[in-house]
Design a protein around this motif. Structure first.
Motif, mmCIF file in Angstrom:
data_model
loop_
_atom_site.group_PDB
_atom_site.id
_atom_site.type_symbol
_atom_site.label_atom_id
_atom_site.label_comp_id
_atom_site.label_asym_id
_atom_site.label_seq_id
_atom_site.Cartn_x
_atom_site.Cartn_y
_atom_site.Cartn_z
ATOM 1 N N GLY A 1 -1.837 -24.911 -29.674
ATOM 2 C CA GLY A 1 -1.499 -25.649 -28.465
ATOM 3 C C GLY A 1 -0.280 -25.150 -27.719
ATOM 4 O O GLY A 1 -0.006 -25.619 -26.616
ATOM 5 N N ARG A 2 0.437 -24.191 -28.291
ATOM 6 C CA ARG A 2 1.676 -23.744 -27.636
ATOM 7 C C ARG A 2 1.429 -22.702 -26.554
ATOM 8 O O ARG A 2 2.199 -22.629 -25.582
ATOM 9 C CB ARG A 2 2.634 -23.177 -28.673
ATOM 10 N N TYR A 3 0.376 -21.911 -26.689
ATOM 11 C CA TYR A 3 0.185 -20.756 -25.818
ATOM 12 C C TYR A 3 -1.088 -20.892 -24.986
ATOM 13 O O TYR A 3 -2.002 -21.644 -25.329
ATOM 14 C CB TYR A 3 0.110 -19.479 -26.662
ATOM 15 N N ARG A 4 -1.124 -20.135 -23.903
ATOM 16 C CA ARG A 4 -2.293 -20.133 -23.019
ATOM 17 C C ARG A 4 -2.690 -18.684 -22.748
ATOM 18 O O ARG A 4 -1.865 -17.868 -22.316
ATOM 19 C CB ARG A 4 -1.990 -20.851 -21.711
ATOM 20 N N LEU A 5 -3.948 -18.378 -23.016
ATOM 21 C CA LEU A 5 -4.498 -17.052 -22.743
ATOM 22 C C LEU A 5 -4.994 -17.029 -21.302
ATOM 23 O O LEU A 5 -5.869 -17.814 -20.932
ATOM 24 C CB LEU A 5 -5.642 -16.764 -23.714
ATOM 25 N N VAL A 6 -4.446 -16.138 -20.499
ATOM 26 C CA VAL A 6 -4.844 -16.022 -19.093
ATOM 27 C C VAL A 6 -5.715 -14.782 -18.935
ATOM 28 O O VAL A 6 -5.333 -13.684 -19.358
ATOM 29 C CB VAL A 6 -3.623 -15.950 -18.167
ATOM 30 N N VAL A 7 -6.887 -14.971 -18.334
ATOM 31 C CA VAL A 7 -7.877 -13.902 -18.224
ATOM 32 C C VAL A 7 -8.522 -13.920 -16.851
ATOM 33 O O VAL A 7 -8.314 -14.831 -16.060
ATOM 34 C CB VAL A 7 -8.987 -14.084 -19.295
ATOM 35 N N SER A 8 -9.331 -12.902 -16.613
ATOM 36 C CA SER A 8 -10.333 -12.929 -15.555
ATOM 37 C C SER A 8 -11.621 -12.444 -16.191
ATOM 38 O O SER A 8 -11.612 -11.469 -16.952
ATOM 39 C CB SER A 8 -9.957 -12.025 -14.386
ATOM 40 N N ARG A 9 -12.719 -13.105 -15.896
ATOM 41 C CA ARG A 9 -14.002 -12.669 -16.450
ATOM 42 C C ARG A 9 -14.431 -11.326 -15.866
ATOM 43 O O ARG A 9 -15.314 -10.666 -16.410
ATOM 44 C CB ARG A 9 -15.074 -13.718 -16.172
ATOM 45 N N ALA A 10 -13.825 -10.922 -14.766
ATOM 46 C CA ALA A 10 -14.179 -9.646 -14.153
ATOM 47 C C ALA A 10 -13.631 -8.460 -14.937
ATOM 48 O O ALA A 10 -14.221 -7.382 -14.933
ATOM 49 C CB ALA A 10 -13.642 -9.601 -12.720
ATOM 50 N N CYS A 11 -12.526 -8.636 -15.612
ATOM 51 C CA CYS A 11 -11.766 -7.537 -16.215
ATOM 52 C C CYS A 11 -12.280 -7.202 -17.612
ATOM 53 O O CYS A 11 -12.348 -8.089 -18.474
ATOM 54 C CB CYS A 11 -10.293 -7.939 -16.274
ATOM 55 N N PRO A 12 -12.623 -5.951 -17.889
ATOM 56 C CA PRO A 12 -13.132 -5.603 -19.217
ATOM 57 C C PRO A 12 -12.118 -5.784 -20.326
ATOM 58 O O PRO A 12 -12.469 -6.137 -21.454
ATOM 59 C CB PRO A 12 -13.538 -4.132 -19.075
ATOM 60 N N ALA B 1 -9.677 -8.043 -20.399
ATOM 61 C CA ALA B 1 -9.599 -9.485 -20.643
ATOM 62 C C ALA B 1 -10.865 -10.002 -21.312
ATOM 63 O O ALA B 1 -10.813 -10.909 -22.148
ATOM 64 C CB ALA B 1 -9.355 -10.226 -19.328
ATOM 65 N N ASN B 2 -12.018 -9.420 -20.965
ATOM 66 C CA ASN B 2 -13.284 -9.834 -21.560
ATOM 67 C C ASN B 2 -13.248 -9.670 -23.085
ATOM 68 O O ASN B 2 -13.823 -10.460 -23.836
ATOM 69 C CB ASN B 2 -14.421 -9.018 -20.950
ATOM 70 N N ARG B 3 -12.535 -8.649 -23.556
ATOM 71 C CA ARG B 3 -12.383 -8.462 -25.004
ATOM 72 C C ARG B 3 -11.744 -9.696 -25.642
ATOM 73 O O ARG B 3 -12.204 -10.204 -26.665
ATOM 74 C CB ARG B 3 -11.492 -7.262 -25.302
ATOM 75 N N ALA B 4 -10.656 -10.152 -25.049
ATOM 76 C CA ALA B 4 -9.937 -11.305 -25.596
ATOM 77 C C ALA B 4 -10.795 -12.570 -25.526
ATOM 78 O O ALA B 4 -10.747 -13.414 -26.427
ATOM 79 C CB ALA B 4 -8.621 -11.513 -24.848
ATOM 80 N N ILE B 5 -11.575 -12.720 -24.457
ATOM 81 C CA ILE B 5 -12.459 -13.886 -24.333
ATOM 82 C C ILE B 5 -13.476 -13.892 -25.473
ATOM 83 O O ILE B 5 -13.734 -14.920 -26.100
ATOM 84 C CB ILE B 5 -13.180 -13.869 -22.972
ATOM 85 N N ILE B 6 -14.072 -12.731 -25.741
ATOM 86 C CA ILE B 6 -15.072 -12.626 -26.803
ATOM 87 C C ILE B 6 -14.459 -12.932 -28.157
ATOM 88 O O ILE B 6 -15.008 -13.720 -28.947
ATOM 89 C CB ILE B 6 -15.707 -11.215 -26.799
ATOM 90 N N VAL B 7 -13.310 -12.327 -28.451
ATOM 91 C CA VAL B 7 -12.667 -12.520 -29.758
ATOM 92 C C VAL B 7 -12.288 -13.984 -29.960
ATOM 93 O O VAL B 7 -12.541 -14.567 -31.026
ATOM 94 C CB VAL B 7 -11.447 -11.596 -29.894
ATOM 95 N N ARG B 8 -11.684 -14.597 -28.959
ATOM 96 C CA ARG B 8 -11.307 -16.010 -29.056
ATOM 97 C C ARG B 8 -12.530 -16.871 -29.365
ATOM 98 O O ARG B 8 -12.472 -17.784 -30.194
ATOM 99 C CB ARG B 8 -10.655 -16.453 -27.751
ATOM 100 N N ARG B 9 -13.638 -16.595 -28.701
ATOM 101 C CA ARG B 9 -14.861 -17.382 -28.914
ATOM 102 C C ARG B 9 -15.470 -17.123 -30.288
ATOM 103 O O ARG B 9 -15.859 -18.058 -30.988
ATOM 104 C CB ARG B 9 -15.857 -17.058 -27.801
#
Length: 338
Positions: A36-47, A49-57
């Motif tokens: 709850g302390r941190y926030r991951l900021v991404v764009s779905r357009a960016c490859p 950032a997409n890596r981090a989205i996939i790993v988090r999920r």
């Protein structure tokens, strides 16, 4: 400022001068892992950032690490939270990720990039080192992984993962940008030849094995996937990487479909955002800003037949549940076909 990098004549050179502060289990850099302390900021357009989205999920970190999603287009200042009500991130209370970089350093003069992890109490960016971010999510955040989370960075395979990934980064992930932003014919020709030489290597490598390293998905596959899923949609035409389309490379195309159809991969892909970002923001490459209508995406749902090569997506783990942050159906019509 589309992804980490700068436009340099005559050869594209990526700015790799990232903020290297790490969020670790022991907090040795002053930022301990805390839910709850941190926030991951991404764009779905960016490859990247997409890596981090996939790993988090895949790891089930949604409850521990919140996510802020920027829109696909931006001006020269930074990515913006134009998808949110009032164009302000509801947690960070800022309109631009640039504000979080300036909260870290008012004189910050490097690239304003995604992905970035922000310390919510201070509103300041902790890190934008995209490679280290995913490795740390896979290792340092283990206490918050979901039950059944796959081991994406197995200790006994880490050396091999990095050995395989280094040329993928140099010649493929970054290679498409070297083609697209080349300032001379010679620079383009060099990048183009290196890109296709290594794609041919990967085509051969993946013709006899289901995954890049080991018998289940690892960090290496995630790194390659986010380039492959953008290849026919933008890199083939927009970046002049046009010797072949991905769909004309049998092993790589089947491999990409295999991953796309695996929970946590295709359901993070927003083709509308991807096309809007590259074709609208990269005016040096596409001065009109016109977004092409194609390609047809329905073939991403075709059977891949990769099961015959053995292995399984998650090894001893299990698939993630339904996505918390859902890509609008009209932005990825393939998902309705799976």
């Amino acid at each position: 400022m589309s992804e980490p990098g700068t436009y340099v004549e005559p050869t594209f050179k990526r700015d790799t001068n990232y903020i290297e502060t790490r969020i670790t289990a022991d907090g040795r850099d002053g930022f301990p892992v805390e839910a709850g302390r941190y926030r991951l900021v991404v764009s779905r357009a960016c490859p990247w950032a997409n890596r981090a989205i996939i790993v988090r999920r895949l790891l089930g970190l949604e409850d521990a690490l919140s996510i802020g999603i920027c829109g696909p287009t931006h001006d020269r200042r930074s990515w913006t939270f134009d998808l949110d009500p009032g164009h302000v991130d509801p947690v960070l209370r800022i309109p631009r990720i640039q504000d979080a970089y300036f909260a870290r350093d008012p004189q910050y003069a490097r690239g304003i990039t995604v992905p970035a992890i922000v310390d919510v109490p201070t509103g300041a960016v902790v890190t934008n080192d995209f490679k280290q971010i995913t490795i740390d999510l896979e290792t340092e955040w283990a206490a918050f992984h979901r039950e059944g989370a796959p081991d994406l960075y197995p200790e006994h395979l880490r050396a091999e993962i990095e050995e395989v990934s280094e040329p993928i980064y140099r010649f493929v992930n970054n290679g498409v940008y070297r083609c697209g932003f080349a300032g001379t014919q010679a620079a383009y020709d060099k990048a183009y030849l290196r890109l296709w030489r290594h794609l041919d290597v990967l085509e051969e490598h993946l013709s006899t094995r289901r995954y890049l390293v080991g018998d289940h998905i690892t960090e290496a596959d995630i790194r390659l996937f986010t380039t492959l899923v953008r290849f026919d949609t933008v890199y083939h035409g927009h970046f002049k990487c046009n010797r072949n389309k991905l769909i004309e490379l049998p092993a790589l195309w089947a491999y990409a479909r295999d991953l796309f159809q695996t929970p946590g991969f295709g359901d993070t892909v927003d083709f509308t955002h991807i096309k809007a970002h590259y074709y609208v923001v990269h005016r040096d490459v596409n001065p009109t800003g016109i977004i092409p209508g194609g390609p047809d995406l329905t073939n991403w749902a075709e059977p891949h037949g990769r099961e015959s090569l053995g292995g399984s997506p998650f090894g001893d783990g299990t698939p993630p549940g339904p996505p918390r942050e859902v890509v609008p159906p009209e932005h990825n019509p393939v998902l309705a076909l799976l």
